[in-house]
Design an enzyme around this catalytic site. Structure first.
Site, mmCIF file in Angstrom:
data_model
loop_
_atom_site.group_PDB
_atom_site.id
_atom_site.type_symbol
_atom_site.label_atom_id
_atom_site.label_comp_id
_atom_site.label_asym_id
_atom_site.label_seq_id
_atom_site.Cartn_x
_atom_site.Cartn_y
_atom_site.Cartn_z
ATOM 1 N N HIS A 1 0.842 -1.191 0.000
ATOM 2 C CA HIS A 1 0.000 0.000 0.000
ATOM 3 C C HIS A 1 0.883 1.250 0.000
ATOM 4 O O HIS A 1 2.061 1.186 0.359
ATOM 5 C CB HIS A 1 -0.852 0.079 1.270
ATOM 6 C CG HIS A 1 -1.632 -1.153 1.598
ATOM 7 N ND1 HIS A 1 -2.990 -1.253 1.361
ATOM 8 C CD2 HIS A 1 -1.270 -2.321 2.185
ATOM 9 C CE1 HIS A 1 -3.429 -2.430 1.778
ATOM 10 N NE2 HIS A 1 -2.404 -3.103 2.282
ATOM 11 N N GLU B 1 2.554 -0.915 4.546
ATOM 12 C CA GLU B 1 2.267 0.461 4.138
ATOM 13 C C GLU B 1 3.585 1.183 3.855
ATOM 14 O O GLU B 1 4.504 1.171 4.679
ATOM 15 C CB GLU B 1 1.519 1.206 5.245
ATOM 16 C CG GLU B 1 0.098 0.721 5.488
ATOM 17 C CD GLU B 1 -0.908 1.379 4.559
ATOM 18 O OE1 GLU B 1 -0.499 2.221 3.735
ATOM 19 O OE2 GLU B 1 -2.106 1.048 4.670
ATOM 20 N N HIS C 1 -2.419 -3.214 -3.551
ATOM 21 C CA HIS C 1 -3.816 -3.103 -3.127
ATOM 22 C C HIS C 1 -4.723 -3.009 -4.356
ATOM 23 O O HIS C 1 -5.830 -3.561 -4.380
ATOM 24 C CB HIS C 1 -3.959 -1.855 -2.251
ATOM 25 C CG HIS C 1 -5.121 -1.909 -1.322
ATOM 26 N ND1 HIS C 1 -5.444 -0.861 -0.489
ATOM 27 C CD2 HIS C 1 -6.046 -2.857 -1.067
ATOM 28 C CE1 HIS C 1 -6.507 -1.176 0.230
ATOM 29 N NE2 HIS C 1 -6.901 -2.381 -0.109
#
Length: 219
Positions: free
Chosen positions: A24, A89, A127
């Site tokens: 992500h 992330e 994602h």
């Protein structure tokens, strides 16, 4: 490795273990802002790791637990991606390159995760791959080719696509490559391009087939 435990996690369902890694971007002003949100119980979101632009790695959720990062989506016919994945992330707003220290740190982290859980390169995804149309991260500036060269992501094909591109054939080949979410043709094409041809535009082209496999699939 810095530990900042998030309260936003739970057990993996049905005895599942990680078989996918989902990448992500944070789309926030800083890594710290992202970490605070991922640790906020009211936000009800989290990830296993945040990788800062400097290369610092923060662990929020243990890998054997279910973090809340993927949401609805599908990859290779499998749903509940949160129970099947490790979420990473990357500190990035989505509109600038990922710096060298960050990429190097991600590569080391990916290698360790993939070895621990025996995860195939083909299951290191964005994602946007599992949630076409709903998500666009890690975005067009992410260097998938760099990961693929090191065996940390799927290798793209290189053979010339069919002379007469067919939407039904494209959908079948894309599904075989893992893009199984139930979306329309335009959304599927956009998701495949975001992964392999991020600057491509226009109708389906032979070049859209090339990264998904080899010529025997369309000849």
């Amino acid at each position: 490795m810095i530990d900042r435990p998030s309260p936003n996690f739970g057990p993996r369902r049905d005895g599942l273990r990680p078989s996918i890694v989902v990448l992500h971007y944070t789309a926030m002003s800083s890594a710290e802002a992202a970490i605070q949100r991922l640790c906020d119980p009211e936000a009800q979101v989290s990830a296993h790791y945040v990788v800062c632009r400097s290369g610092a790695i923060t662990r929020l959720v243990a890998e054997d637990q279910r973090a809340w990062h993927a949401g609805e989506g599908e990859w290779r016919g499998q749903q509940d991606i949160n129970s099947r994945s490790v979420g990473i992330e990357l500190d990035n707003t989505g509109d600038h390159p990922f710096p060298e220290p960050q990429m190097a740190a991600l590569e080391g982290l990916l290698q360790r995760i993939m070895e621990r859980w025996d995860i195939a390169p083909e299951n290191v995804i964005g994602h946007s791959d599992m949630a076409p149309g709903r998500k666009s991260d890690p975005g067009p500036r992410f260097d998938w080719t760099r990961l693929a060269r090191q065996g940390l992501a799927a290798q793209a094909g290189y053979e010339e696509g069919p002379g007469a591109p067919d939407c039904t054939l494209f959908r079948r080949i894309a599904r075989d490559a893992g893009f199984t979410a139930d979306v329309d043709h335009e959304t599927l094409l956009a998701a495949v391009r975001l992964r392999f041809r991020p600057h491509a535009t226009g109708p389906l082209a032979p070049e859209d087939f090339t990264p998904l496999g080899h010529a025997a699939l369309w000849t």
